[in-house]
Design a protein around this motif. Structure first.
Motif, PDB file in Angstrom:
ATOM      1  N   LEU A   1       0.835  -1.207   0.000  1.00  0.00           N
ATOM      2  CA  LEU A   1       0.000   0.000   0.000  1.00  0.00           C
ATOM      3  C   LEU A   1       0.865   1.251   0.000  1.00  0.00           C
ATOM      4  CD1 LEU A   1      -2.807  -0.985   2.529  1.00  0.00           C
ATOM      5  CD2 LEU A   1      -2.692  -1.370   0.068  1.00  0.00           C
ATOM      6  N   ASP A   2       0.458   2.251  -0.765  1.00  0.00           N
ATOM      7  CA  ASP A   2       1.126   3.541  -0.781  1.00  0.00           C
ATOM      8  C   ASP A   2       0.480   4.449   0.258  1.00  0.00           C
ATOM      9  OD1 ASP A   2       2.541   2.570  -2.982  1.00  0.00           O
ATOM     10  OD2 ASP A   2       1.034   3.324  -4.397  1.00  0.00           O
ATOM     11  N   LYS A   3       1.292   5.130   1.044  1.00  0.00           N
ATOM     12  CA  LYS A   3       0.860   6.119   2.045  1.00  0.00           C
ATOM     13  C   LYS A   3       0.135   5.487   3.230  1.00  0.00           C
ATOM     14  CE  LYS A   3       0.144   9.664  -1.515  1.00  0.00           C
ATOM     15  NZ  LYS A   3      -0.827  10.598  -2.124  1.00  0.00           N
ATOM     16  N   PHE A   4       0.211   4.155   3.382  1.00  0.00           N
ATOM     17  CA  PHE A   4      -0.491   3.551   4.519  1.00  0.00           C
ATOM     18  C   PHE A   4       0.114   4.004   5.841  1.00  0.00           C
ATOM     19  CE2 PHE A   4      -0.500   0.202   7.749  1.00  0.00           C
ATOM     20  CZ  PHE A   4      -1.860   0.158   8.016  1.00  0.00           C
ATOM     21  N   LYS A   5       1.448   4.009   5.910  1.00  0.00           N
ATOM     22  CA  LYS A   5       2.084   4.371   7.176  1.00  0.00           C
ATOM     23  C   LYS A   5       1.713   5.792   7.584  1.00  0.00           C
ATOM     24  CE  LYS A   5       6.489   4.172   9.599  1.00  0.00           C
ATOM     25  NZ  LYS A   5       6.241   5.380  10.382  1.00  0.00           N
TER      26      LYS A   5
ATOM     27  N   GLY B   1      -3.043   4.324  -2.165  1.00  0.00           N
ATOM     28  CA  GLY B   1      -2.856   3.671  -3.461  1.00  0.00           C
ATOM     29  C   GLY B   1      -2.175   2.340  -3.227  1.00  0.00           C
ATOM     30  N   VAL B   2      -1.827   1.673  -4.301  1.00  0.00           N
ATOM     31  CA  VAL B   2      -1.174   0.380  -4.176  1.00  0.00           C
ATOM     32  C   VAL B   2      -0.177   0.204  -5.317  1.00  0.00           C
ATOM     33  CG1 VAL B   2      -2.953  -0.858  -5.484  1.00  0.00           C
ATOM     34  CG2 VAL B   2      -1.523  -2.108  -3.864  1.00  0.00           C
ATOM     35  N   SER B   3       0.987  -0.324  -4.982  1.00  0.00           N
ATOM     36  CA  SER B   3       1.991  -0.690  -5.976  1.00  0.00           C
ATOM     37  C   SER B   3       2.014  -2.202  -6.086  1.00  0.00           C
ATOM     38  CB  SER B   3       3.367  -0.160  -5.578  1.00  0.00           C
ATOM     39  OG  SER B   3       3.345   1.254  -5.489  1.00  0.00           O
ATOM     40  N   ILE B   4       2.175  -2.717  -7.303  1.00  0.00           N
ATOM     41  CA  ILE B   4       2.064  -4.158  -7.531  1.00  0.00           C
ATOM     42  C   ILE B   4       3.267  -4.648  -8.326  1.00  0.00           C
ATOM     43  CG2 ILE B   4       0.671  -6.002  -8.555  1.00  0.00           C
ATOM     44  CD1 ILE B   4      -1.776  -4.241  -8.241  1.00  0.00           C
ATOM     45  N   GLY B   5       3.841  -5.743  -7.859  1.00  0.00           N
ATOM     46  CA  GLY B   5       4.893  -6.439  -8.589  1.00  0.00           C
ATOM     47  C   GLY B   5       4.391  -7.812  -9.000  1.00  0.00           C
ATOM     48  N   ILE B   6       4.642  -8.202 -10.245  1.00  0.00           N
ATOM     49  CA  ILE B   6       4.065  -9.426 -10.809  1.00  0.00           C
ATOM     50  C   ILE B   6       5.169 -10.369 -11.260  1.00  0.00           C
ATOM     51  CG2 ILE B   6       2.532 -10.367 -12.587  1.00  0.00           C
ATOM     52  CD1 ILE B   6       1.273  -7.528 -12.761  1.00  0.00           C
TER      53      ILE B   6
ATOM     54  N   LYS C   1       7.418   0.847  -6.811  1.00  0.00           N
ATOM     55  CA  LYS C   1       7.487   1.865  -5.761  1.00  0.00           C
ATOM     56  C   LYS C   1       8.468   2.961  -6.156  1.00  0.00           C
ATOM     57  CE  LYS C   1       5.938   1.289  -1.932  1.00  0.00           C
ATOM     58  NZ  LYS C   1       4.660   1.661  -1.270  1.00  0.00           N
ATOM     59  N   ALA C   2       9.604   2.545  -6.726  1.00  0.00           N
ATOM     60  CA  ALA C   2      10.624   3.520  -7.122  1.00  0.00           C
ATOM     61  C   ALA C   2      10.134   4.428  -8.239  1.00  0.00           C
ATOM     62  CB  ALA C   2      11.900   2.790  -7.558  1.00  0.00           C
ATOM     63  N   ASP C   3       9.209   3.934  -9.063  1.00  0.00           N
ATOM     64  CA  ASP C   3       8.679   4.732 -10.172  1.00  0.00           C
ATOM     65  C   ASP C   3       7.487   5.592  -9.750  1.00  0.00           C
ATOM     66  OD1 ASP C   3      10.597   3.738 -11.818  1.00  0.00           O
ATOM     67  OD2 ASP C   3       9.311   2.311 -12.867  1.00  0.00           O
ATOM     68  N   GLY C   4       7.253   5.733  -8.472  1.00  0.00           N
ATOM     69  CA  GLY C   4       6.232   6.647  -7.992  1.00  0.00           C
ATOM     70  C   GLY C   4       5.030   5.987  -7.359  1.00  0.00           C
ATOM     71  N   GLY C   5       4.889   4.676  -7.484  1.00  0.00           N
ATOM     72  CA  GLY C   5       3.782   3.967  -6.844  1.00  0.00           C
ATOM     73  C   GLY C   5       2.490   4.057  -7.622  1.00  0.00           C
ATOM     74  N   SER C   6       1.500   3.309  -7.136  1.00  0.00           N
ATOM     75  CA  SER C   6       0.166   3.234  -7.750  1.00  0.00           C
ATOM     76  C   SER C   6       0.228   2.738  -9.187  1.00  0.00           C
ATOM     77  CB  SER C   6      -0.546   4.597  -7.679  1.00  0.00           C
ATOM     78  OG  SER C   6      -0.829   4.931  -6.346  1.00  0.00           O
ATOM     79  N   ILE C   7       1.192   1.864  -9.455  1.00  0.00           N
ATOM     80  CA  ILE C   7       1.305   1.230 -10.763  1.00  0.00           C
ATOM     81  C   ILE C   7       1.679  -0.230 -10.551  1.00  0.00           C
ATOM     82  CG2 ILE C   7       1.947   3.301 -12.049  1.00  0.00           C
ATOM     83  CD1 ILE C   7       4.849   2.446 -11.821  1.00  0.00           C
ATOM     84  N   ALA C   8       1.591  -1.006 -11.618  1.00  0.00           N
ATOM     85  CA  ALA C   8       1.977  -2.420 -11.579  1.00  0.00           C
ATOM     86  C   ALA C   8       3.113  -2.636 -12.562  1.00  0.00           C
ATOM     87  CB  ALA C   8       0.790  -3.317 -11.916  1.00  0.00           C
TER      88      ALA C   8
END
Length: 803
Positions: A417-421, A498-503, A528-535
């Motif tokens: 999750l992005d920004k959860f903390k 938001g959410v970042s996803i690795g596949i 995450k390194a590319d800004g997050g909220s992407i897969a």
């Protein structure tokens, strides 16, 4: 008793204890054993304080030991613990403290008619205070013995279950009473409560040789019978027929007063009628009930007459009926139609001159439900109800096995999750928990029935897609990102995450769990390194990207060790005088091969690895030392990372930097971002107050870009607030930015807080700020960051505009 060799953990503890000896025969110390390499053994250990050679108080216990004890044990006096636990610990304490060697004891506990035997091992520890300590370890598994099975192994009036007490050599020294019935208490002439856990040798004269006779029963399959003449206090003799049978290291004993047959019959009726377990007698030929006790009537809901009009098969859900082997599980139906699970114990005997079967039922319905709940809890996350990491790993392994067998593919999605903390720290853990539950529901709604979503821990989730094609994987990832892009309402607030996803796909990106998880994590890290909220789907190039990142991390360590890091100083100018009032220290790294590395690239890496703490300490010392050469009152501003606030030595580091350089504390400004106050805010605010007490000034950097900026001005009285360059750069062009800058300057003036504008690059921007009453500015309009020697010259003259 001897140290059990079958318990690997106990053997490991003893071996670790012996390895910590400073010399043969010496007692190892607490620091060496407990604070040394105790590791996972601590989970099932408890530390016991002693006094005058006896165990006195449990100081603390590991999670496994507390779960075994089923209650809080910290700082608990031994006298407040149940006898079945207190006595073995006392025995271990006496033996271990007397000999200076490890000692063992058995702990027998009774729950719902089941005796569970646990092996305890204790090792003595030398203590700096002079009073030895005792480290007690409980075995991870106990030996369960059905008490009813022990009772049905003997007949007669007085029934007891005895546990063997062994010497270090393994020889039986005595027996303790684990359980007994009222008949046994009457024979021994004392109440049940006062007899349980007592040594048999304290109750029966040693000269009668009872211990030796019962010792001979251990290890034998046959039941032993002998006569015993026990003198009474009234000088009469009680003649007993003793029947004994061994069950493991327990001895089931039945005592019959052969001088009074009626007393035996009365005792049997008492055992039958008053037993809390449902009991009955059925005809051996027809299996119809001929007698039931009150417990059976109450538990099953049938009247006594209704029971006697039925047969045992009428209770059973099974179509075929037969008498049970002792301990077998059955499902019975009660009068109200509800089903219960029972363990049956049955024994053939003669009743009123005809063959009958005596039965007793232990209701294990709740136990089985609890076991089912425990099994579910072991494989599911308690907060969200989703499968946990253990179950996910099992399902992933099953998918890999299925692929090897049939060629079916699968896809692994790792989610973070992005920004959860930020939300969790801002609104509190209850709000964070609510957010996680909402996230779990949204992800689940994006999947099909055969897919699996699990919570791996924290804000990490994973999805396993079975037999997907490339389009399906991309579509599912897109649905999840879309679902989690919508605000989540938490009480009266809406939070945007938001959410970042690795596949990683099976078999394209790996055919074993470790490889798939590693590749999915690499793809996630890149997202995450590319800004997050992407897969991102794993690509081979990510391995080299990861190696490059690791190489950059190693280079940073080497650069710091070699002294390749340097400081540059950007002037801070008074708006009215346009004179330099201070400098901000900025960290720079010139790589010997790649040249200048942007701080935006290496500072986050230093924070992630923890290297920012020693680097930050060096920056403080260097900046204070340089500033001490400047004319008073020119100040030096140093940025503090949120990671530095996790270092308990931060205040001492600042104090030492001031003392080493001789810089007056009021000339040092420490700049912090709002994230410092978001994370563990109470502790960090306390640290800020401690820094303020040193005499330094505290500034809030990047004001207005985070959450709840205004609330932090109430929590801590800042000396300065810095207006973020993102607002300053659009002054005069964007009415919203202009309004924000005006509001911040006005707020600072109202609160008596100095306002500083960052990133001033044009005269137009400067004119706006001066007109609004901003007090200090910095930016390329007044000077770029320069080395320390070059900073001395401009201090007493107006800086060059557009330098």
């Amino acid at each position: 008793m001897p140290i059990p060799t079958s318990d690997a953990s106990a053997a490991a503890l003893v071996q670790h204890w012996r390895s910590c000896r400073s010399r043969p025969g010496a007692m190892p110390g607490y620091d060496a054993v407990v604070l040394g390499r105790l590791g996972r053994l601590a989970d099932r250990c408890a530390l016991v304080a002693t006094r005058e050679g006896r165990a006195e108080r449990i100081l603390w216990g590991g999670m496994g030991f507390r779960d075994w004890f089923e209650d809080e044990i910290r700082d608990r006096p031994l006298v407040q613990m149940p006898d079945e636990i207190r006595r073995p610990i006392e025995e271990i304490g006496i033996a271990a403290l007397r000999t200076g060697e490890p000692a063992g004891a058995r702990c027998d506990r009774i729950t719902d008619g089941v005796v569970t035997t646990w092996n305890l091992v204790g090792v003595p520890l030398a203590n700096g205070s002079g009073t030895p300590l005792l480290l007690v370890h409980v075995a991870s598994e106990g030996v369960r013995t059905e008490l009813m099975q022990a009772m049905f192994g003997a007949t007669g009036q007085g029934l007891m279950a005895l546990g063997a007490i062994r010497e270090a050599s393994g020889a039986v020294a005595d027996f303790k009473i684990v359980a007994l019935n009222q008949g046994a208490a009457e024979i021994l002439g004392r109440p049940v409560a006062s007899l349980q856990w007592q040594r048999l040798g304290d109750l029966v004269p040693v000269r009668l040789g009872v211990t030796q006779r019962l010792s001979g029963v251990l290890g034998c399959a046959d039941r032993a019978t002998f006569e015993l003449a026990v003198p009474r206090a009234d000088r009469t003799t009680l003649h007993l027929k003793v029947e004994a049978q061994a069950i493991g290291d327990l001895v089931a004993v039945a005592m019959t007063d052969v001088g009074d047959i009626k007393a035996r019959e009365a005792s049997f009726r008492f055992l039958f009628e008053s037993n809390p377990l449902p009991m009955w007698l059925v005809d051996q030929d027809s299996a119809r009930f001929v007698a039931v006790n009150e417990a059976a009537v109450a538990h099953y809901g049938y009247s006594r007459e209704a029971f006697l009009a039925r047969g045992l098969q009428d209770l059973s859900e099974a179509v075929a009926f037969s008498f049970a082997r002792n301990g077998r599980l059955h499902r019975h139906r009660r009068a109200d139609g509800s089903l219960i699970d029972v363990t049956l114990f049955e024994r053939s005997l003669a009743f009123e001159g005809r063959p009958a079967v005596l039965g007793a039922a232990i209701d294990v319905t709740e136990q089985r439900r609890a076991e089912a709940r425990i099994t579910h809890m072991a494989h599911h996350d308690a907060l969200t109800g989703l499968p946990n990491r253990a179950l996910f790993t099992t399902r992933l392994a099953a998918a890999i096995t299925e692929h090897a067998r049939t060629g079916a593919g699968a896809a692994l999605l790792c989610l973070d999750l992005d920004k959860f903390k930020l939300v969790n720290d801002t609104l509190g853990h209850p709000a964070g928990d609510t957010l996680l539950r909402s996230v779990a529901e949204r992800i689940t709604a994006c999947l099909h029935g055969e897919d699996l979503v699990a919570r791996l821990g924290g804000d990490e989730f994973a999805v396993l897609l079975r037999t997907p094609d490339a389009g399906t994987v991309s579509a599912v990832a897109g649905r999840i990102i879309e679902a989690l892009s919508h605000p989540v309402r938490l009480g009266d607030r809406e939070c945007q995450i938001g959410v970042s996803i690795g596949i990683a796909c099976l078999p394209e990106h790996g055919t074993d769990s470790d490889t798939l998880l590693r590749h999915a994590d690499l793809a996630l890290y890149r997202a995450k390194a590319d800004g997050g909220s992407i897969a991102h789907c794993f690509e081979a190039a990510m391995d080299s990207w990861d190696r490059s990142r690791r190489r950059r991390e190693a280079d940073l360590h080497e650069a710091f060790a070699r002294g390749d890091l340097a400081l540059a100083y950007q002037p801070v100018v008074g708006v009215r005088s346009r004179a330099i009032v201070g400098f901000e220290a900025l960290l720079r790294w010139h790589h010997p091969v790649e040249g200048a590395i942007p701080p935006s690239e290496f500072v986050p890496l230093a924070e992630e690895t923890g290297l920012i703490v020693p680097i930050g300490a060096w920056v403080l010392r260097q900046a204070c030392a340089e500033a001490s050469l400047w004319a008073d009152p020119v100040r030096i501003a140093v940025n503090l990372s949120p990671v530095q606030f996790r270092d308990p030595g931060l205040v001492a580091t600042v104090r030492e930097a001031l003392a080493f350089s001789g810089l007056a504390p009021h000339r040092l400004e420490l700049e912090v971002t709002e994230s410092v106050l978001l994370a563990a805010s109470e502790a960090n605010v306390a640290t800020l107050h401690a820094l303020r007490d040193l005499g330094v000034r505290i500034a809030m950097d990047d004001f207005g870009t985070g959450y709840c900026s205004l609330s932090y001005l109430q929590k801590f009285p800042f000396d300065k607030i810095k207006i973020d360059r993102s607002f300053v750069s659009r002054l005069g062009e964007d009415p919203h930015s202009t309004a924000i800058v005006q509001a911040v300057i006005g707020l600072g003036a109202s609160l008596g807080i100095v306002t500083v504008a960052e990133g001033v690059e044009t005269e137009v921007q400067f004119a706006h700020l001066r007109a609004e009453g901003c007090e200090e500015v910095q930016g390329y309009l007044f000077g770029r960051p320069i080395p320390a020697p070059q900073a001395v010259g401009p201090i007493r003259r107006e800086p060059d505009v557009a330098a």
